[in-house]
Scaffold this motif. Structure first.
Motif, PDB file in Angstrom:
ATOM      1  N   ILE A  55     -56.159  37.558  52.949  1.00 27.51           N
ATOM      2  CA  ILE A  55     -54.935  38.303  52.667  1.00 27.51           C
ATOM      3  C   ILE A  55     -54.021  38.208  53.880  1.00 27.51           C
ATOM      4  O   ILE A  55     -54.413  38.602  54.987  1.00 27.51           O
ATOM      5  CB  ILE A  55     -55.263  39.774  52.365  1.00 27.51           C
ATOM      6  CG1 ILE A  55     -56.217  39.858  51.170  1.00 27.51           C
ATOM      7  CG2 ILE A  55     -53.990  40.573  52.116  1.00 27.51           C
ATOM      8  CD1 ILE A  55     -56.958  41.178  51.073  1.00 27.51           C
ATOM      9  N   ARG A  56     -52.828  37.698  53.659  1.00 31.15           N
ATOM     10  CA  ARG A  56     -51.909  37.597  54.783  1.00 31.15           C
ATOM     11  C   ARG A  56     -51.533  38.988  55.267  1.00 31.15           C
ATOM     12  O   ARG A  56     -51.535  39.941  54.495  1.00 31.15           O
ATOM     13  CB  ARG A  56     -50.650  36.827  54.363  1.00 31.15           C
ATOM     14  CG  ARG A  56     -50.953  35.360  54.067  1.00 31.15           C
ATOM     15  CD  ARG A  56     -49.674  34.561  53.845  1.00 31.15           C
ATOM     16  NE  ARG A  56     -50.016  33.197  53.425  1.00 31.15           N
ATOM     17  CZ  ARG A  56     -49.358  32.509  52.487  1.00 31.15           C
ATOM     18  NH1 ARG A  56     -48.306  33.039  51.885  1.00 31.15           N
ATOM     19  NH2 ARG A  56     -49.730  31.285  52.169  1.00 31.15           N
ATOM     20  N   GLU A  58     -48.927  40.522  55.756  1.00 24.33           N
ATOM     21  CA  GLU A  58     -47.846  41.268  55.100  1.00 24.33           C
ATOM     22  C   GLU A  58     -47.830  41.043  53.585  1.00 24.33           C
ATOM     23  O   GLU A  58     -46.780  41.095  52.950  1.00 24.33           O
ATOM     24  CB  GLU A  58     -46.477  40.842  55.674  1.00 24.33           C
ATOM     25  CG  GLU A  58     -46.344  40.960  57.177  1.00 24.33           C
ATOM     26  CD  GLU A  58     -46.347  42.429  57.630  1.00 24.33           C
ATOM     27  OE1 GLU A  58     -45.998  43.298  56.809  1.00 24.33           O
ATOM     28  OE2 GLU A  58     -46.702  42.687  58.794  1.00 24.33           O
ATOM     29  N   GLU A  59     -48.974  40.810  53.026  1.00 21.56           N
ATOM     30  CA  GLU A  59     -49.023  40.418  51.621  1.00 21.56           C
ATOM     31  C   GLU A  59     -49.774  41.472  50.801  1.00 21.56           C
ATOM     32  O   GLU A  59     -50.829  41.939  51.214  1.00 21.56           O
ATOM     33  CB  GLU A  59     -49.765  39.074  51.537  1.00 21.56           C
ATOM     34  CG  GLU A  59     -49.844  38.418  50.185  1.00 21.56           C
ATOM     35  CD  GLU A  59     -50.584  37.083  50.278  1.00 21.56           C
ATOM     36  OE1 GLU A  59     -50.155  36.133  49.623  1.00 21.56           O
ATOM     37  OE2 GLU A  59     -51.604  36.998  51.016  1.00 21.56           O
ATOM     38  N   HIS A  60     -49.248  41.828  49.655  1.00 16.31           N
ATOM     39  CA  HIS A  60     -49.956  42.718  48.736  1.00 16.31           C
ATOM     40  C   HIS A  60     -51.222  42.009  48.266  1.00 16.31           C
ATOM     41  O   HIS A  60     -51.204  40.803  48.025  1.00 16.31           O
ATOM     42  CB  HIS A  60     -49.063  43.055  47.542  1.00 16.31           C
ATOM     43  CG  HIS A  60     -49.593  44.168  46.694  1.00 16.31           C
ATOM     44  ND1 HIS A  60     -50.736  44.038  45.936  1.00 16.31           N
ATOM     45  CD2 HIS A  60     -49.154  45.427  46.492  1.00 16.31           C
ATOM     46  CE1 HIS A  60     -50.967  45.179  45.298  1.00 16.31           C
ATOM     47  NE2 HIS A  60     -50.020  46.033  45.624  1.00 16.31           N
ATOM     48  N   ILE A  61     -52.318  42.751  48.124  1.00 12.09           N
ATOM     49  CA  ILE A  61     -53.571  42.082  47.768  1.00 12.09           C
ATOM     50  C   ILE A  61     -53.481  41.375  46.414  1.00 12.09           C
ATOM     51  O   ILE A  61     -54.072  40.318  46.227  1.00 12.09           O
ATOM     52  CB  ILE A  61     -54.781  43.054  47.798  1.00 12.09           C
ATOM     53  CG1 ILE A  61     -54.544  44.254  46.897  1.00 12.09           C
ATOM     54  CG2 ILE A  61     -55.078  43.495  49.209  1.00 12.09           C
ATOM     55  CD1 ILE A  61     -55.769  45.167  46.792  1.00 12.09           C
TER      56      ILE A  61
ATOM     57  N   GLY B  87     -53.656  48.235  47.900  1.00 11.95           N
ATOM     58  CA  GLY B  87     -53.345  47.242  48.920  1.00 11.95           C
ATOM     59  C   GLY B  87     -51.888  46.855  49.040  1.00 11.95           C
ATOM     60  O   GLY B  87     -51.580  45.681  49.222  1.00 11.95           O
ATOM     61  N   ASP B  88     -50.989  47.827  48.934  1.00 12.18           N
ATOM     62  CA  ASP B  88     -49.585  47.516  49.208  1.00 12.18           C
ATOM     63  C   ASP B  88     -49.465  46.929  50.608  1.00 12.18           C
ATOM     64  O   ASP B  88     -50.182  47.335  51.517  1.00 12.18           O
ATOM     65  CB  ASP B  88     -48.734  48.798  49.169  1.00 12.18           C
ATOM     66  CG  ASP B  88     -48.610  49.316  47.758  1.00 12.18           C
ATOM     67  OD1 ASP B  88     -48.899  48.557  46.824  1.00 12.18           O
ATOM     68  OD2 ASP B  88     -48.225  50.488  47.608  1.00 12.18           O
ATOM     69  N   SER B  89     -48.523  46.017  50.754  1.00 11.97           N
ATOM     70  CA  SER B  89     -48.447  45.319  52.034  1.00 11.97           C
ATOM     71  C   SER B  89     -48.013  46.242  53.168  1.00 11.97           C
ATOM     72  O   SER B  89     -48.348  46.006  54.317  1.00 11.97           O
ATOM     73  CB  SER B  89     -47.472  44.137  51.929  1.00 11.97           C
ATOM     74  OG  SER B  89     -46.196  44.600  51.550  1.00 11.97           O
ATOM     75  N   GLU B  90     -47.294  47.296  52.849  1.00 11.32           N
ATOM     76  CA  GLU B  90     -46.825  48.193  53.913  1.00 11.32           C
ATOM     77  C   GLU B  90     -47.665  49.465  54.021  1.00 11.32           C
ATOM     78  O   GLU B  90     -47.340  50.384  54.763  1.00 11.32           O
ATOM     79  CB  GLU B  90     -45.360  48.571  53.673  1.00 11.32           C
ATOM     80  CG  GLU B  90     -44.401  47.449  53.988  1.00 11.32           C
ATOM     81  CD  GLU B  90     -44.531  46.980  55.439  1.00 11.32           C
ATOM     82  OE1 GLU B  90     -44.479  47.811  56.358  1.00 11.32           O
ATOM     83  OE2 GLU B  90     -44.705  45.756  55.631  1.00 11.32           O
ATOM     84  N   ARG B 117     -51.527  48.153  59.222  1.00 13.74           N
ATOM     85  CA  ARG B 117     -51.644  48.201  57.774  1.00 13.74           C
ATOM     86  C   ARG B 117     -53.083  48.525  57.385  1.00 13.74           C
ATOM     87  O   ARG B 117     -54.024  47.999  57.976  1.00 13.74           O
ATOM     88  CB  ARG B 117     -51.268  46.834  57.202  1.00 13.74           C
ATOM     89  CG  ARG B 117     -51.556  46.722  55.720  1.00 13.74           C
ATOM     90  CD  ARG B 117     -51.349  45.309  55.227  1.00 13.74           C
ATOM     91  NE  ARG B 117     -51.673  45.234  53.816  1.00 13.74           N
ATOM     92  CZ  ARG B 117     -51.754  44.116  53.126  1.00 13.74           C
ATOM     93  NH1 ARG B 117     -51.514  42.964  53.722  1.00 13.74           N
ATOM     94  NH2 ARG B 117     -52.056  44.148  51.858  1.00 13.74           N
ATOM     95  N   LEU B 119     -55.774  48.808  53.979  1.00 15.88           N
ATOM     96  CA  LEU B 119     -56.188  48.864  52.585  1.00 15.88           C
ATOM     97  C   LEU B 119     -57.005  50.128  52.417  1.00 15.88           C
ATOM     98  O   LEU B 119     -57.636  50.594  53.348  1.00 15.88           O
ATOM     99  CB  LEU B 119     -57.102  47.686  52.228  1.00 15.88           C
ATOM    100  CG  LEU B 119     -56.603  46.270  52.445  1.00 15.88           C
ATOM    101  CD1 LEU B 119     -57.600  45.278  51.838  1.00 15.88           C
ATOM    102  CD2 LEU B 119     -55.235  46.094  51.824  1.00 15.88           C
TER     103      LEU B 119
END
Lengths: 243, 243
Positions: A55-56, A58-61, B87-90, B117, B119
DNA sequence: ACTTTAAGTTGCATATTTATACTTTAAGGA
DNA sequence: TCCTTAAAGTATAAATATGCAACTTAAAGT
């Protein structure tokens, strides 16, 4: 053997990803009355694995899972669902990655990011077998469909991940009614029944199945399909557009 | 105000845990025909949050969830189930933790482990309201039951986490049949029905509910309960020991 | 035309679910 | 004591769903 540039780049790319978390995808297809799963074979070793990735930062899973799915199949906008997190305390601490790297010409440092414990978020996807273009990643020789019944031994707990994905799929088949990417755009009632029978692993009565499916009012009946066979031609169906 | 030793210790304990991953628990109880959820209130701020925590480097994620549950309720061997990864990116990159620390006398460094960040793996638990001993953690003033309908605004996406836990619970009620920790050891059929009605948020027919439950053969009928009311006394029931 | 085959349909017995009514029992009050 | 009330427990009827088997239809081969 000398390591490829792609492999070196990847092994140095740990800083791009969330540490200790991976995604593994169980990508189901359907062909010849058989459920298939996409499996990768690692280069230079006899290891088989599910398509997966990281998972990057800044990336949503869910976006990460979609990216991985697209990279392996070329397909977008596919039914894809998270189903479980696999979190054994020693998960990923075996020598799978070390052996793979060594076979490809790189000795990993003891504190390399790939050698730590990893959680894995399992996603499953249902894709149209005929439209998917299995594509190996840079670490794999092949990306191929395998019959669910004839899966090879996979690395780590990947066989268990497949098993749990299948159980979730069976449960969902009763409840949700998945917007079925497993079949081509149009299909006959028989093909739909064969899919259900394969997923549920039990025979269903033709007459009842037809009645049930039609009563759900999610199918659109199209013209008849020409088969060339010596019997009545079956209708084609399509899943209705959901508003 | 000067920071407590516990808080300082905790803020320096990031190396013990898997980075970037947390666990949040939706702990359901049942009382007075109402579903309740355990909620913490942070010290010195108006923040409300679900009980949560982190995963030790060598700990199975389910063990981590059980540990958190026991720390908040004193209860062991409770039905506890993972239901989703958020798992929102922010996620976690807002100023929740910074504000909390500042209110308690500590200014976090920009690269502090709590400010990255995160999860979060969501677990839900069903506990006997009367046996649970809500216990705040060192960062909270209170740990209290709140009516599901009257939840305060929670930090981050915790309100959504509760919502999704509830949806999963409703689904599971049909399929599994959860080894019900939500009720005391013995209960009347009426109390069981009230629980179902509360979870499903719809009325059920008394006669049919009774027949259905008895046909499942998971209940043991005990002696009658004396109510002192001007009508027939109800039987008490208990969930059968599973093999 | 007649046969074969699988699709589509229908009928009916059985099982399950939903809705309603009846019976029982504990306590209060005339 | 006997009648009333209220909720528990049980029985019955109506509506749906499912399992099973047979019938009808249509496409193609002989």
């Amino acid at each position: 053997m000398s390591p490829s540039k792609e492999l070196v780049d990847f092994l140095n790319s740990g800083h791009l990803y969330m540490p200790g978390i991976s995604i593994d995808c169980v990508i189901f297809g359907f062909h010849n009355r058989q459920l298939k799963v996409l499996v990768l074979q690692f280069k230079s070793t006899d290891g088989y694995a599910l398509p997966g990735g990281f998972i990057r930062k800044e990336e949503h899973i869910d976006d990460a899972a979609r990216r991985i799915l697209e990279e392996r199949t070329g397909l977008k906008e596919i039914y894809l669902e998270q189903f479980h997190v696999f979190g054994d305390s020693e998960r990923g601490r075996d020598d799978t990655h070390r052996k793979f790297s060594r076979a490809n010409g790189i000795e990993l440092e003891a504190d390399h990011w790939l050698l730590q414990r990893f959680l894995s978020i399992g996603y499953y996807a249902l894709v149209d077998f005929s439209r998917a273009m299995p594509t190996p990643d840079v670490f794999s020789d092949t990306c191929q469909w395998y019959d669910l019944a004839g899966l090879p031994d996979l690395i780590l707990d990947h066989n268990r991940i497949v098993q749990q994905a299948l159980e979730t799929l069976r449960l969902m088949l009763d409840n949700k009614l998945v917007g079925f990417n497993l079949l081509p755009e149009t299909f006959t009632m028989n093909e739909l029944q064969a899919l259900y029978e394969t997923i549920l692993d039990k025979p269903l009565l033709r007459a009842n199945f037809q009645r049930k499916m039609l009563s759900l009012e999610i199918l659109e009946r199209l013209e008849k399909k020409w088969t060339g066979k010596a019997h009545k031609a079956p209708y084609l169906y399509r899943f209705q557009d959901r508003h």
